[in-house]
Scaffold this active site. Sequence first.
Site, PDB file in Angstrom:
ATOM      1  NE  ARG A  30      -3.242  -1.018   3.151  1.00  0.00           N
ATOM      2  CZ  ARG A  30      -3.724  -0.474   4.265  1.00  0.00           C
ATOM      3  NH1 ARG A  30      -4.275   0.732   4.233  1.00  0.00           N
ATOM      4  NH2 ARG A  30      -3.641  -1.114   5.406  1.00  0.00           N
TER       5      ARG A  30
ATOM      6  CG  ASN B  98      36.989  27.990  -6.098  1.00  0.00           C
ATOM      7  OD1 ASN B  98      36.359  28.303  -7.111  1.00  0.00           O
ATOM      8  ND2 ASN B  98      36.515  27.188  -5.187  1.00  0.00           N
ATOM      9  CE1 TYR B  99      37.886  21.850 -10.330  1.00  0.00           C
ATOM     10  CE2 TYR B  99      36.026  22.619 -11.635  1.00  0.00           C
ATOM     11  CZ  TYR B  99      36.852  21.584 -11.222  1.00  0.00           C
ATOM     12  OH  TYR B  99      36.646  20.318 -11.692  1.00  0.00           O
TER      13      TYR B  99
ATOM     14  NE  ARG C  55      28.637  24.759  -1.938  1.00  0.00           N
ATOM     15  CZ  ARG C  55      29.482  24.674  -2.968  1.00  0.00           C
ATOM     16  NH1 ARG C  55      29.690  25.722  -3.755  1.00  0.00           N
ATOM     17  NH2 ARG C  55      30.122  23.552  -3.198  1.00  0.00           N
TER      18      ARG C  55
ATOM     19  CB  SER D 181      31.816  46.446  -6.879  1.00  0.00           C
ATOM     20  OG  SER D 181      31.368  46.976  -5.666  1.00  0.00           O
TER      21      SER D 181
ATOM     22  N   GLY E 272       2.437 -15.243   8.956  1.00  0.00           N
ATOM     23  CA  GLY E 272       1.839 -14.714  10.187  1.00  0.00           C
ATOM     24  C   GLY E 272       2.880 -14.243  11.190  1.00  0.00           C
ATOM     25  CB  THR E 273       2.592 -11.849  14.026  1.00  0.00           C
ATOM     26  OG1 THR E 273       1.385 -12.466  14.520  1.00  0.00           O
ATOM     27  CG2 THR E 273       2.208 -10.595  13.255  1.00  0.00           C
TER      28      THR E 273
HETATM   29  C1  UD1 Z   1      -1.425  -7.789  14.317  1.00  0.00           C
HETATM   30  C2  UD1 Z   1      -1.967  -8.550  15.531  1.00  0.00           C
HETATM   31  C3  UD1 Z   1      -3.181  -7.787  16.069  1.00  0.00           C
HETATM   32  C4  UD1 Z   1      -2.797  -6.373  16.426  1.00  0.00           C
HETATM   33  C5  UD1 Z   1      -2.159  -5.681  15.238  1.00  0.00           C
HETATM   34  C6  UD1 Z   1      -1.599  -4.362  15.654  1.00  0.00           C
HETATM   35  C7  UD1 Z   1      -1.451 -10.853  15.116  1.00  0.00           C
HETATM   36  C8  UD1 Z   1      -2.002 -12.160  14.667  1.00  0.00           C
HETATM   37  N1  UD1 Z   1      -2.313  -9.845  15.103  1.00  0.00           N
HETATM   38  O1  UD1 Z   1      -2.442  -7.800  13.340  1.00  0.00           O
HETATM   39  O2  UD1 Z   1      -3.671  -8.445  17.207  1.00  0.00           O
HETATM   40  O3  UD1 Z   1      -3.962  -5.668  16.844  1.00  0.00           O
HETATM   41  O4  UD1 Z   1      -1.075  -6.465  14.709  1.00  0.00           O
HETATM   42  O5  UD1 Z   1      -1.173  -3.655  14.528  1.00  0.00           O
HETATM   43  O6  UD1 Z   1      -0.318 -10.762  15.491  1.00  0.00           O
HETATM   44  N2  UD1 Z   1       4.737  -9.474   9.929  1.00  0.00           N
HETATM   45  C9  UD1 Z   1       5.843 -10.225   9.543  1.00  0.00           C
HETATM   46  N3  UD1 Z   1       5.638 -11.476   9.051  1.00  0.00           N
HETATM   47  C10 UD1 Z   1       4.405 -12.011   8.906  1.00  0.00           C
HETATM   48  C11 UD1 Z   1       3.285 -11.220   9.287  1.00  0.00           C
HETATM   49  C12 UD1 Z   1       3.496  -9.964   9.798  1.00  0.00           C
HETATM   50  O7  UD1 Z   1       6.979  -9.781   9.663  1.00  0.00           O
HETATM   51  O8  UD1 Z   1       4.310 -13.142   8.445  1.00  0.00           O
HETATM   52  C13 UD1 Z   1       4.951  -8.138  10.476  1.00  0.00           C
HETATM   53  C14 UD1 Z   1       4.429  -7.057   9.555  1.00  0.00           C
HETATM   54  O9  UD1 Z   1       5.450  -6.566   8.727  1.00  0.00           O
HETATM   55  C15 UD1 Z   1       3.978  -6.006  10.536  1.00  0.00           C
HETATM   56  C16 UD1 Z   1       3.575  -6.802  11.766  1.00  0.00           C
HETATM   57  O10 UD1 Z   1       4.218  -8.030  11.658  1.00  0.00           O
HETATM   58  O11 UD1 Z   1       5.026  -5.151  10.908  1.00  0.00           O
HETATM   59  C17 UD1 Z   1       2.087  -6.951  11.948  1.00  0.00           C
HETATM   60  O12 UD1 Z   1       1.575  -7.602  10.832  1.00  0.00           O
HETATM   61  P1  UD1 Z   1       0.132  -7.280  10.277  1.00  0.00           P
HETATM   62  O13 UD1 Z   1      -0.207  -8.213   9.195  1.00  0.00           O
HETATM   63  O14 UD1 Z   1       0.033  -5.828  10.015  1.00  0.00           O
HETATM   64  O15 UD1 Z   1      -0.699  -7.622  11.569  1.00  0.00           O
HETATM   65  P2  UD1 Z   1      -2.249  -7.585  11.738  1.00  0.00           P
HETATM   66  O16 UD1 Z   1      -2.837  -8.736  11.028  1.00  0.00           O
HETATM   67  O17 UD1 Z   1      -2.737  -6.246  11.414  1.00  0.00           O
END
Ligand code: UD1
Length: 452
Positions: free
Chosen positions: A15, A383-384, A330, A402, A77-78
């Site tokens: 985005r 100078n150059y 500068r 001047s 996922g996180t």
């Molecule tokens: C996550 C939380 C949610 C919280 C929100 C806050 C989880 C499952 N959910 O949601 O509870 O309210 O953040 O903003 O944790 N990232 C990775 N690898 C991955 C997935 C994510 O590095 O596989 C990083 C992303 O770059 C980002 C962060 O983790 O910086 C959060 O990821 P994002 O997908 O934005 O989380 P949400 O689903 O919004």
Amino acid sequence: MKIKTIILAAGQGTRMKSKKAKVLHEIAGKSMLRRVVETSQVLQSEIIVVYGHDGEQVKQSLGDLSISWVEQAEQLGTGHAVQQAISQVGSNDTVLILYGDVPLIRSDTLSKMIEALSDESLSLLTVKLDNPAGYGRIKRSSGTVEKIVEQKDANETDLAINEVNTGIMAVNGGVLATWLSALKNNNGQNEYYLTDVIEMAVKQGVSINTFHPHDAFEVEGVNSKAQLNTLERYYQRQQAQALMEAGVTLADKDRIDIRGDLTITGEDVSIDVNNVFEGSVSLGDGVEVGPNCVIKNATVGANTVIKANSVLEDCILGNDVSVGPFARIRPGTVLANNTHVGNFVEIKKTHVGEGSKISHLSYIGDAEVGKGVNIGAGTITCNYDGVNKFKTTIEDGAFIGSGTQLVAPVTIGADATLGAGTTLSKDAPKDALTVTRAKQITLKGWKKPTKE
Ligand code: UD1
Ligand code: CA
């Protein structure tokens, strides 16, 4: 006990609509990820960054910092992201989880969370939002946290909860590792949720202690240019507020941008509208900055005035100096006390001695200007020669007429005078008038040309 900070930065950031990795976009002149790393450094922690497909770019940009890099090839996922880093964590370490796209988190918020941590507790940062849509909700029962429910898995009762998960937590490394290995992805997004560890912790009798940021901006993430700008403006307003609290008069607190460190070393400093400060700038007692200046890496002495539309970089200004309007100072320039640099003057790598004046339309580069020197309008140091740079020396008390060109290397002696229009290619002796000028003639009886 060691603190290991795991910074998640693998998200793609589509985005942002940019070739640049999301976490490298800047807030106040510094990339978001660098900000988070620097905040972690305040906590004396070891830093592990989990990166995704923009890895090379991100690593290169932060190459000067001490970071362990871990790749998360697929973003599952996180929880999966933290799993990639967990082998670098010892079972007695404290793990702090941060996000590369949540740039304004404060170290004092985090240190509270770490200090409160015990073997039987987990510290979770939550915040109450008027509009909690999109966030994981904090489910409590008789006040105690039970679990986190993600938006996509929430029922109507859950959706009404306005306390949300910021994602930031501190937890013991040993228990975290066991919980991570038990994560499943049978949920609305088929992701391994880090948030599921909360329920596991509760089941194991670990208490969830919640903490709150100073305000919501501190835990806000950036997914778009609009959100990036929201945080930029918030951050700038905070800096403006701090300046006013330090006694600085701002013409408009919403029209000053500090991309670095602005230090005020005195009282009664005033800053007009639309000024940009970059790098490390310090302003002494009574300094006045006119509108529309860009000042980068500069030390400005007491009662010095920088007038409208001037651009200064890597320079030192003494006390009671006057610069501008429309001056360009500068790198490598030192203006001693009581010097005066006027409009359309460019000065580079030059020391200007006390009380000297360069008032109009001049270029002075690679020069040593003594005390009490007066440099007339339209003076140019040549100078150059197209290959090498040469030095011009102007000794104390000299007066440069001047429209002169000083063909370096060349020296003008003390109290010498150069006649207007001189092209000086040999040294000018002290106390004497030196002038190079064709004899003036008038042709009598000369007629203006007529149209053929
Ligand atoms: C996550 C939380 C949610 C919280 C929100 C806050 C989880 C499952 N959910 O949601 O509870 O309210 O953040 O903003 O944790 N990232 C990775 N690898 C991955 C997935 C994510 O590095 O596989 C990083 C992303 O770059 C980002 C962060 O983790 O910086 C959060 O990821 P994002 O997908 O934005 O989380 P949400 O689903 O919004
Ligand atoms: Ca997600």
